[in-house]
Design a protein around this motif. Structure first.
Motif, PDB file in Angstrom:
ATOM      1  N   UNK A  16       0.831  -1.200   0.000  1.00  0.00           N
ATOM      2  CA  UNK A  16       0.000   0.000   0.000  1.00  0.00           C
ATOM      3  C   UNK A  16       0.869   1.254   0.000  1.00  0.00           C
ATOM      4  N   UNK A  17       1.914   1.235   0.807  1.00  0.00           N
ATOM      5  CA  UNK A  17       2.808   2.382   0.926  1.00  0.00           C
ATOM      6  C   UNK A  17       3.511   2.675  -0.401  1.00  0.00           C
ATOM      7  N   UNK A  18       4.019   1.626  -1.050  1.00  0.00           N
ATOM      8  CA  UNK A  18       4.760   1.814  -2.303  1.00  0.00           C
ATOM      9  C   UNK A  18       3.844   2.315  -3.414  1.00  0.00           C
ATOM     10  N   UNK A  19       2.679   1.682  -3.557  1.00  0.00           N
ATOM     11  CA  UNK A  19       1.746   2.097  -4.608  1.00  0.00           C
ATOM     12  C   UNK A  19       1.243   3.518  -4.371  1.00  0.00           C
ATOM     13  N   UNK A  20       0.981   3.859  -3.114  1.00  0.00           N
ATOM     14  CA  UNK A  20       0.446   5.185  -2.793  1.00  0.00           C
ATOM     15  C   UNK A  20       1.476   6.283  -3.030  1.00  0.00           C
ATOM     16  N   UNK A 192       5.078   6.478 -11.212  1.00  0.00           N
ATOM     17  CA  UNK A 192       3.950   5.872 -10.515  1.00  0.00           C
ATOM     18  C   UNK A 192       3.707   4.445 -10.961  1.00  0.00           C
ATOM     19  N   UNK A 193       3.862   4.185 -12.261  1.00  0.00           N
ATOM     20  CA  UNK A 193       3.694   2.831 -12.773  1.00  0.00           C
ATOM     21  C   UNK A 193       4.755   1.887 -12.243  1.00  0.00           C
ATOM     22  N   UNK A 223      -4.799   2.340  -2.158  1.00  0.00           N
ATOM     23  CA  UNK A 223      -3.637   3.206  -2.374  1.00  0.00           C
ATOM     24  C   UNK A 223      -4.082   4.572  -2.891  1.00  0.00           C
ATOM     25  N   UNK A 224      -5.060   4.588  -3.781  1.00  0.00           N
ATOM     26  CA  UNK A 224      -5.606   5.860  -4.273  1.00  0.00           C
ATOM     27  C   UNK A 224      -6.213   6.671  -3.122  1.00  0.00           C
ATOM     28  N   UNK A 225      -6.944   5.978  -2.260  1.00  0.00           N
ATOM     29  CA  UNK A 225      -7.552   6.666  -1.114  1.00  0.00           C
ATOM     30  C   UNK A 225      -6.484   7.196  -0.160  1.00  0.00           C
ATOM     31  N   UNK A 226      -5.387   6.487  -0.037  1.00  0.00           N
ATOM     32  CA  UNK A 226      -4.314   6.913   0.864  1.00  0.00           C
ATOM     33  C   UNK A 226      -3.708   8.245   0.433  1.00  0.00           C
ATOM     34  N   UNK A 227      -3.668   8.495  -0.869  1.00  0.00           N
ATOM     35  CA  UNK A 227      -3.118   9.763  -1.356  1.00  0.00           C
ATOM     36  C   UNK A 227      -3.982  10.918  -0.853  1.00  0.00           C
TER      37      UNK A 227
END
Length: 304
Positions: A16-20, A192-193, A223-227
């Motif tokens: 989650x951390x890496x994707x966010x 990001x990719x 991850x999107x929500x974490x941003x």
């Protein structure tokens, strides 16, 4: 018991951390990429397949990063080059990733996986309780924290970060000053990719070292929500990722302890928590607008 819980929280929070943090950079440039889930699942299947065929976890991780960047390059070409709708294109990217990953991974269902090795730091790893939790993790866990630190420093302490934020806040002014808006955004999308692909490889090579169709299970959306949860500030992403990771892990432990709660409800808790957090943040308009890139989701067509 506490040590085991902490170890599983770290494992659950890392992807989650890496994707966010990758998506945060993308959104800071003014681009909204809803295809994180699709890029993650492609990273998971390609990383697993490459590691399985080569016998090298490092090659698997590298292949996953390349797969994530390839998916993001397609997204960048469509939304930046052809000026397609960012929301629709991101959703299409997720659907594409889920479909293609299922096709690629069909041959790897039930195949034993290759787990990334844990690092053993001399002396420090022998410290009771703290050693196994902090100093006996795999390299990607440490890399996730390094990424947050690097992104935070670059965004707010370097000229590159200033240009990126300028493009995200006012692409017209940035273009007038001579900066290539499309180039900056495309490079941010590639980053990001790559992060999404890396997060996917962690799922199939460390979190559960095997391939299971749709194994990301909505983590790209979290991850999107974490941003948004982090108000587009890198250091806050850590708190958000570990909060959601803890919710995920606690649901597993509650099921294992035989709590008298339906397993379906426990499984939905991480996603319910995501909705609740977003509603609370949206209710505070000032908090929502304070760091939101002004040009987020807005297309840019340079003057001809």
């Amino acid at each position: 018991m506490v040590q085991a819980v902490l170890l599983t929280v770290i494992t659950a929070a890392t992807p989650l951390l890496i994707a966010a943090i990758g998506e945060l950079v993308v959104e800071r440039s003014g681009v909204l990429n809803l295809g994180v889930e699709g890029m993650m699942i492609m990273g998971a299947v390609v990383g697993f397949a490459a590691a399985n065929q080569s016998g090298s976890g490092a090659l698997g991780v590298l292949a996953a990063i390349v797969a994530g960047m390839a998916m993001s390059a397609l997204f960048g070409f469509l939304v930046l080059g052809l000026v397609t709708n960012q929301v629709a294109t991101g959703l299409a990217l997720t659907i594409l990733g889920l479909g293609v990953s299922g096709m690629i991974g069909e041959a790897f269902i039930g195949v034993p996986g290759l787990r990334l090795p844990k690092l053993d730091i001399p002396v420090l790893s022998d410290i009771p309780f703290i050693g196994p939790v902090v100093f006996q993790q795999d390299a990607i866990v440490y890399l996730s924290f390094a990424l947050v630190g690097i992104v935070s420093y670059c965004l707010f302490r370097t000229r590159i970060g200033l240009i990126l934020r300028a493009v995200g806040d006012n692409h017209t002014s940035a273009h007038a000053l001579g900066y290539s808006v499309l180039k900056v955004r495309f490079l941010a999308v590639l980053f990001g990719g790559g992060c999404a692909g890396l997060a996917g490889s962690y799922m199939s090579l460390a979190y559960t070292p095997q391939w299971v169709e749709n194994m990301t299970a909505g983590r790209g959306w979290i991850a999107l929500a974490l941003v948004v949860f982090s108000s587009w500030l890198p250091m806050r992403v850590i708190a958000g990722a570990y909060l959601f990771g803890a919710v995920t892990v606690l649901t597993f432990h509650a099921q294992a302890l035989g709590a008298g709660i339906p397993s379906q409800f426990l499984s939905s808790l991480p996603y319910l928590a995501t909705i609740v957090v977003l509603v609370l943040i949206s209710a505070n308009r000032r908090l929502t607008l304070v760091n939101t890139p002004a040009c987020l989701g807005k297309p840019f067509v340079p003057d001809r």
